[in-house]
Design an enzyme around this catalytic site. Structure first.
Site, short mmCIF file in Angstrom:
data_model
loop_
_atom_site.label_atom_id
_atom_site.label_comp_id
_atom_site.label_asym_id
_atom_site.label_seq_id
_atom_site.Cartn_x
_atom_site.Cartn_y
_atom_site.Cartn_z
N CYS A 1 7.17 34.77 -60.81
CA CYS A 1 7.67 34.85 -59.45
C CYS A 1 8.52 36.32 -59.22
CB CYS A 1 8.70 33.74 -59.25
SG CYS A 1 7.75 32.23 -59.35
N HIS B 1 12.17 36.79 -53.15
CA HIS B 1 11.27 35.62 -53.49
C HIS B 1 11.56 34.38 -52.78
CE1 HIS B 1 8.49 33.02 -55.64
NE2 HIS B 1 9.86 32.49 -56.30
N ASN C 1 6.69 28.15 -52.06
CA ASN C 1 6.55 29.40 -53.05
C ASN C 1 5.24 29.80 -53.72
OD1 ASN C 1 6.83 30.68 -55.67
ND2 ASN C 1 8.51 29.19 -56.19
#
Length: 324
Positions: A112, A251, A281
């Site tokens: 991520c 993020h 996500n």
């Protein structure tokens, strides 16, 4: 300042939308349970596409946007934790798909934090003076790494890709400062894609477990505690105060984490745009997807100071401060 410019942005999103209500048909959950905890209403998932398909879509859009020929590219970097295969790597597939005969290509996996780590590598190539034009893409098909019966993780992730073109410039824009850190001793907080050891000489065969496993509370605590420290160091290296940053493009993991970051730096939420409501996500792709949305909406303008922030599997964190 390391002078370079973002010449184009693009994103590629699968058409299929999976809502929280759709997930409620597969498992015991609901929008009322998911949204307050995550900020996520929907996520997009692929039908027949794979990671290289999404990345190739981004690559073609980037070239069209900038008016570049594929052979103008010196390099292609794809950041992904969900490649089509270990070999050939996704960036090489993209390079072949678009006919970028002059470009070298490789993949990078920082989960991520992949967007920030990839931008760090790509910008280093540009500012070295050895290369003039490059393409960086974050692309993920996380739906193939999710156990769709596990509501603790399946509600979080989506598929998508986004990217940028970078080029050298004499203009007053580029990378002001960055901070990259790893916390490998905490890596088991996020696990996925573990291979079985089928070595004929092995005394014990390790289990095959391709799916996501996450210590949700541990990751939340890590992100809210450590990410601000890393971002603060990046700001200091850039010689920029938190108030001077126009937008924080972070993020898109969890809305509460973003709110915590804004509060920590005494900044309004208007400076911390989000889109996890629609996409969930998307790991390495998430800041790139959000950046392209903001560019298209006219919310990122030349001369702005923008912070990119990534955090997650590894565990690793990265932050960059750019004048765009």
């Amino acid at each position: 300042m390391e002078k370079m410019k973002i010449a184009a942005t693009a994103r590629e999103i699968p058409e299929r939308v999976v809502s929280n209500d759709d997930l409620a048909e597969l498992m015991e959950t609901s929008d009322e349970w998911i949204y307050p905890r995550t900020g996520i209403h929907n996520r997009h998932v692929v039908d027949n596409e794979n990671t290289s398909d999404l990345a190739t879509g981004v690559a073609k859009k980037l070239l069209k946007e900038a008016g570049w020929d594929a052979n103008d590219l010196d390099f292609i970097i794809v950041s992904t934790m969900s490649p089509d295969a270990l070999s050939p790597h996704t960036s090489a597939i993209v390079q072949g798909n678009i006919g970028a005969e002059n470009a070298f290509a490789f993949d990078l996996n920082a989960a991520c934090s992949g967007f920030v780590y990839g931008m760090s590598v790509a910008s280093s190539f540009i500012t070295s003076g050895r290369y003039q034009k490059g393409m960086f893409i974050g692309a993920e098909v996380l739906s193939k790494l999710v156990d769709w019966k596990d509501r603790t993780v399946s509600v979080l992730f989506g598929d998508g890709a986004g990217g940028v073109l970078l080029q050298s410039t004499d203009e007053d824009k580029g990378l002001l400062g960055e901070e990259l850190q790893a916390f490998g001793d905490r890596g088991e907080a996020i696990l996925t894609g573990r291979f079985a050891n089928k070595n004929a000489f092995a005394g014990e065969i390790s289990p095959l477990d391709p799916y996501f496993h996450q210590d949700g509370r541990g990751v939340y605590s890590f992100a809210t505690r450590e990410v601000p420290k890393v971002l603060d160091k990046a700001l200091a290296k850039a010689g920029v105060a938190a108030d001077d940053v126009d937008l924080y493009i972070a993020h898109q993991a969890n809305h509460r984490i973003i709110e915590s970051m804004a509060k920590n730096f005494g900044q309004p939420m208007e400076k911390f745009p989000t889109n996890m409501e629609e996409y969930g996500n998307t790991s390495a792709a998430s800041p790139a997807i959000l950046l392209d949305e903001l560019v298209r909406d006219g919310k990122v303008k030349p001369g702005m100071t923008v912070a990119f922030v990534g955090f997650g599997g590894g565990l690793v964190i990265g932050a960059q401060i750019w004048k765009v």
